[in-house]
Design a protein around this motif. Structure first.
Motif, PDB file in Angstrom:
ATOM      1  N   ASN A   1      47.960  51.558  15.644  1.00 39.33           N
ATOM      2  CA  ASN A   1      48.972  51.386  14.607  1.00 39.33           C
ATOM      3  C   ASN A   1      50.293  51.918  15.140  1.00 39.33           C
ATOM      4  N   VAL A   2      51.306  51.074  15.154  1.00 39.01           N
ATOM      5  CA  VAL A   2      52.629  51.493  15.597  1.00 39.01           C
ATOM      6  C   VAL A   2      53.176  52.453  14.547  1.00 39.01           C
ATOM      7  N   THR A   3      53.576  53.654  14.991  1.00 38.65           N
ATOM      8  CA  THR A   3      54.007  54.691  14.066  1.00 38.65           C
ATOM      9  C   THR A   3      55.497  54.990  14.138  1.00 38.65           C
ATOM     10  N   SER A   4      56.194  54.333  15.080  1.00 39.98           N
ATOM     11  CA  SER A   4      57.639  54.527  15.180  1.00 39.98           C
ATOM     12  C   SER A   4      58.232  53.389  16.009  1.00 39.98           C
ATOM     13  N   ILE A   5      59.526  53.218  15.885  1.00 37.44           N
ATOM     14  CA  ILE A   5      60.204  52.213  16.705  1.00 37.44           C
ATOM     15  C   ILE A   5      60.107  52.610  18.173  1.00 37.44           C
ATOM     16  N   GLU A   6      60.147  53.920  18.433  1.00 34.47           N
ATOM     17  CA  GLU A   6      60.029  54.401  19.805  1.00 34.47           C
ATOM     18  C   GLU A   6      58.669  54.054  20.405  1.00 34.47           C
ATOM     19  N   SER A   7      57.606  54.172  19.596  1.00 30.21           N
ATOM     20  CA  SER A   7      56.280  53.836  20.132  1.00 30.21           C
ATOM     21  C   SER A   7      56.194  52.334  20.410  1.00 30.21           C
ATOM     22  N   TRP A   8      56.795  51.514  19.546  1.00 32.55           N
ATOM     23  CA  TRP A   8      56.826  50.069  19.794  1.00 32.55           C
ATOM     24  C   TRP A   8      57.528  49.794  21.125  1.00 32.55           C
ATOM     25  N   ASP A   9      58.718  50.378  21.293  1.00 31.55           N
ATOM     26  CA  ASP A   9      59.477  50.172  22.529  1.00 31.55           C
ATOM     27  C   ASP A   9      58.691  50.638  23.749  1.00 31.55           C
ATOM     28  N   SER A  10      57.956  51.720  23.597  1.00 25.98           N
ATOM     29  CA  SER A  10      57.151  52.248  24.699  1.00 25.98           C
ATOM     30  C   SER A  10      56.053  51.264  25.102  1.00 25.98           C
ATOM     31  N   TYR A  11      55.376  50.675  24.124  1.00 26.50           N
ATOM     32  CA  TYR A  11      54.329  49.692  24.442  1.00 26.50           C
ATOM     33  C   TYR A  11      54.912  48.447  25.105  1.00 26.50           C
ATOM     34  N   VAL A  12      56.061  48.002  24.629  1.00 24.13           N
ATOM     35  CA  VAL A  12      56.705  46.835  25.246  1.00 24.13           C
ATOM     36  C   VAL A  12      57.124  47.169  26.675  1.00 24.13           C
ATOM     37  N   GLN A  13      57.644  48.371  26.895  1.00 26.48           N
ATOM     38  CA  GLN A  13      58.028  48.791  28.249  1.00 26.48           C
ATOM     39  C   GLN A  13      56.807  48.856  29.163  1.00 26.48           C
ATOM     40  N   GLN A  14      55.684  49.362  28.650  1.00 24.75           N
ATOM     41  CA  GLN A  14      54.448  49.401  29.439  1.00 24.75           C
ATOM     42  C   GLN A  14      53.992  47.983  29.795  1.00 24.75           C
ATOM     43  N   SER A  15      54.180  47.065  28.865  1.00 28.42           N
ATOM     44  CA  SER A  15      53.828  45.670  29.129  1.00 28.42           C
ATOM     45  C   SER A  15      54.651  45.134  30.295  1.00 28.42           C
ATOM     46  N   LYS A  16      55.939  45.497  30.319  1.00 27.93           N
ATOM     47  CA  LYS A  16      56.823  45.055  31.404  1.00 27.93           C
ATOM     48  C   LYS A  16      56.421  45.671  32.730  1.00 27.93           C
ATOM     49  N   SER A  17      56.217  46.972  32.729  1.00 25.80           N
ATOM     50  CA  SER A  17      55.993  47.665  33.992  1.00 25.80           C
ATOM     51  C   SER A  17      54.573  47.522  34.536  1.00 25.80           C
ATOM     52  N   HIS A  18      53.585  47.392  33.658  1.00 27.98           N
ATOM     53  CA  HIS A  18      52.191  47.307  34.112  1.00 27.98           C
ATOM     54  C   HIS A  18      51.595  45.913  33.989  1.00 27.98           C
ATOM     55  N   GLY A  19      52.329  45.002  33.361  1.00 28.02           N
ATOM     56  CA  GLY A  19      51.814  43.648  33.199  1.00 28.02           C
ATOM     57  C   GLY A  19      50.695  43.537  32.180  1.00 28.02           C
ATOM     58  N   THR A  20      50.568  44.538  31.302  1.00 28.07           N
ATOM     59  CA  THR A  20      49.521  44.519  30.284  1.00 28.07           C
ATOM     60  C   THR A  20      49.977  43.669  29.100  1.00 28.07           C
ATOM     61  N   PRO A  21      49.238  42.611  28.785  1.00 29.95           N
ATOM     62  CA  PRO A  21      49.622  41.793  27.628  1.00 29.95           C
ATOM     63  C   PRO A  21      49.451  42.570  26.316  1.00 29.95           C
ATOM     64  N   ILE A  22      50.231  42.181  25.331  1.00 26.45           N
ATOM     65  CA  ILE A  22      50.161  42.768  23.987  1.00 26.45           C
ATOM     66  C   ILE A  22      49.895  41.648  22.996  1.00 26.45           C
ATOM     67  N   VAL A  23      49.025  41.934  22.027  1.00 21.67           N
ATOM     68  CA  VAL A  23      48.905  41.088  20.849  1.00 21.67           C
ATOM     69  C   VAL A  23      49.267  41.985  19.672  1.00 21.67           C
ATOM     70  N   ALA A  24      50.329  41.625  18.978  1.00 19.90           N
ATOM     71  CA  ALA A  24      50.820  42.433  17.860  1.00 19.90           C
ATOM     72  C   ALA A  24      50.564  41.704  16.545  1.00 19.90           C
ATOM     73  N   HIS A  25      49.935  42.412  15.628  1.00 17.79           N
ATOM     74  CA  HIS A  25      49.638  41.892  14.294  1.00 17.79           C
ATOM     75  C   HIS A  25      50.667  42.491  13.335  1.00 17.79           C
ATOM     76  N   PHE A  26      51.612  41.677  12.892  1.00 19.21           N
ATOM     77  CA  PHE A  26      52.594  42.108  11.911  1.00 19.21           C
ATOM     78  C   PHE A  26      51.987  41.857  10.536  1.00 19.21           C
ATOM     79  N   SER A  27      51.868  42.935   9.766  1.00 15.15           N
ATOM     80  CA  SER A  27      51.154  42.838   8.502  1.00 15.15           C
ATOM     81  C   SER A  27      51.848  43.651   7.424  1.00 15.15           C
TER      82      SER A  27
END
Length: 125
Positions: free
Chosen positions: A14-40
């Motif tokens: 569960n994304v708990t802050s805008i900073e945590s969202w940005d961190s996951y997106v940055q990790q996706s960029k740097s590590h190539g890890t795909p993200i599936v985000a469920h906006f609910s």
């Protein structure tokens, strides 16, 4: 029945802050890890109905980061990605949105995740 919103279930974070969202997106960029985000939203019955299926997907696809974003808590993130209806699923690879699915369609989201892992081909929205 009370649910602890901070505790990830079945690999879903569960994304708990805008900073945590940005961190996951940055990790996706740097590590190539795909993200599936469920906006609910907690008030959206189709969004709530997709939670067990989304958790099951997280157990199945270990090489993907599964995130849940409550649009009422993080309107800025939802606005940035033009999320206007729930549920909306974003598929993100290397920081870029390569797919978007609006609506509760378990078969389609699973198919798109499988394709996400196999190629870099963008999906038609």
């Amino acid at each position: 029945m009370e649910v602890d919103q901070e505790t990830p279930k079945a690999g879903v974070v569960n994304v708990t802050s805008i900073e945590s969202w940005d961190s996951y997106v940055q990790q996706s960029k740097s590590h190539g890890t795909p993200i599936v985000a469920h906006f609910s939203a907690s008030w959206c019955i189709p969004s709530v109905a997709m939670i067990p299926f989304f958790e099951e997907l997280a157990l199945t696809f270990h090489d993907i980061t599964f995130l849940t974003v409550d649009v009422d808590d993080f309107k800025d993130v939802a606005t940035k990605y033009e999320v206007k209806a729930m549920p909306t699923f974003l598929l993100i690879k290397e920081g870029d949105v390569i797919g978007k699915l609006v609506g509760a369609n378990p078969d389609e989201i699973k198919k798109r995740i499988e394709t996400l892992l196999q190629s870099n081909t963008p999906f038609v929205v």
